[in-house]
Design an enzyme around this catalytic site. Structure first.
Site, short mmCIF file in Angstrom:
data_model
loop_
_atom_site.label_atom_id
_atom_site.label_comp_id
_atom_site.label_asym_id
_atom_site.label_seq_id
_atom_site.Cartn_x
_atom_site.Cartn_y
_atom_site.Cartn_z
N SER A 170 1.02 -4.36 -10.18
CA SER A 170 0.06 -4.71 -9.13
C SER A 170 -0.24 -3.63 -8.11
CB SER A 170 0.56 -5.96 -8.40
OG SER A 170 1.83 -5.72 -7.82
N LYS A 223 -4.95 -5.54 -3.89
CA LYS A 223 -5.30 -6.19 -2.62
C LYS A 223 -6.74 -5.92 -2.19
CE LYS A 223 -1.41 -8.17 -1.07
NZ LYS A 223 -1.30 -9.57 -0.60
#
Length: 416
Positions: free
Chosen positions: A316, A64
């Site tokens: 992720s 992110k």
């Protein structure tokens, strides 16, 4: 008023491959080029050549931060002066806070009141002001828009923004650099920012590479939207993979994903827990539930194209609550048949439990926890119920354990 303080996704355009390249150049030397690691263990388990993209080792613990840096790096001087704001209960919050601190931009993060204290503390540690509103993301998002309008702050959306998408697409550029011969890429899908950005980067240079999104069975919002050809909202279910628990995808990400993704598949929490456990034990990697989703799908379903393909799973993120991590270890051991919980009923007299313990020790089984129950209505007077949590070398030990109880005439049942 700052125009970006009023959220209007209708005016957004999809980023191009060149936008992703520019984002990559902008954050060069700031973000980590995370390792692409070939895994013999997971190649064997998935039945293919398995590579792991370790975004769980990225700054702030997830991919992110890439999108946040790309967006905040493109703010005008006026926008930066007004500050930024974002709604998030986790990884996006930390990414925006980190990126804002690097640019010395005032940052407010709106988090639900029931957000993890550890995540709130982590976000504050990067210098952001944390405001807690509502009890879910949607309520926090409503508050974000109100504060943004009142204070003129620029909203940094978690996924439905072209600059954010371009930043996430830099993961795709790194994959093309490190593994030009990649055949398939599996990645988690929540709002769709990573899927949109990575697929633009990959398809621009290698259109034959298959890009497959993985959603939680509890939140199949993108899959349903693509299937029906329009944005859909799903009922809120429950999943430990809170990073991909999105009720409705972004408008812009939906448009991109609809064109670029080759398939969207679903995975459940049981598979995710087992995969998190295996990643810790075999690869020494702590990966959060959403981060493990793509590999979990491959391990639970196998790989359809055979052993010759080169397949990448995007891990992720690595931000996982420590209490949940403890549960994952315990449940993982149970799923692997290496921990079992058994209830036994014994005469409530000295030495009764010792006889059982001696028998367990002879089988080289480790007693992890002992819990007595004398008060429940199903426990006859003069007896004691005992719950035993036992750690085994493998599930092959279970029949031996059961045979031992039978030989000793002990009333028992396997709880889990």
């Amino acid at each position: 008023m700052n125009a970006d303080s009023v959220w209007n996704p209708g005016r957004q355009r999809a980023p191009s491959y060149d936008d992703i390249v520019k984002a990559h150049e902008m954050m060069d030397g700031i973000v980590r080029k995370t390792p692409l690691q070939y895994s013999n263990t997971f190649s064997r388990l998935a039945g293919t050549n398995m590579y792991l993209k370790l975004e769980c080792l990225q700054l702030t613990g997830s991919f992110k931060v890439r999108g946040a840096l790309a967006k905040i790096g493109r703010l005008t001087e006026k926008q930066a002066g007004h500050g930024v704001i974002a709604a998030s209960a986790g990884n996006h919050a930390q990414g925006v806070a980190f990126a804002s601190a690097r640019k010395n931009v005032s940052c407010t993060i709106v988090m639900p009141k029931n957000a993890s204290p550890a995540k709130v503390a982590a976000t504050k540690s990067y210098g952001a002001e944390v405001v807690q509103r509502g009890f879910n993301y949607d309520e926090a998002w409503e508050a974000t828009q109100e504060i943004a309008k009142r204070e003129g702050r620029t909203i940094i959306h978690a996924f439905d923004d072209p600059d954010v998408i371009a930043g996430q697409g830099t993961v795709g550029l790194e994959l093309l650099q490190d593994l030009p011969g990649v055949d398939r890429i599996y990645l988690p899908v929540g709002g769709g920012g990573l899927a949109a950005g990575l697929s633009i980067a990959i398809k621009a240079k290698r259109p034959n590479v298959k890009v497959i999104g993985v959603e939680s069975k509890a939140f199949p919002a993108m899959k349903e939207s693509v299937k029906k050809g329009s944005l859909q909202s799903v009922k809120a279910g429950y999943t430990i993979a809170d990073g991909i628990s999105v009720k409705s995808p972004g408008r812009l990400t939906f448009d991109i994903v609809s064109k670029n993704l080759d398939d969207i598949v679903l995975v459940d929490d049981t598979a995710i827990v087992k995969t998190m456990f295996l990643l810790m034990e075999r690869a020494k990697l702590v990966v959060e539930p959403a981060g493990a989703a793509s590999l979990a799908y491959l391990l639970s379903n196998g790989h359809p194209a055979g052993k010759k393909e080169k397949v990448v799973s995007i891990l992720s993120g690595g931000n996982v609550d420590m209490y949940l991590l403890g549960q994952v270890v315990a449940k993982g051991l149970m799923q692997m048949g290496r921990m079992v919980k058994i209830f036994i009923l014994l005469p409530d007299k000295p030495g009764a439990l010792k006889e059982v313990v001696d028998g367990i020790a002879e089988l080289s089984v480790n007693i992890v926890e002992v819990e007595h129950d004398r008060l429940s209505s199903n426990i006859p007077a003069g007896t004691a119920g005992v719950y035993l949590s036992l750690e085994l070398e493998s599930e092959k030990n279970v029949p031996k354990l059961i045979e031992m109880f039978k030989k000793k005439g002990i009333e028992f049942r396997v709880v889990s």
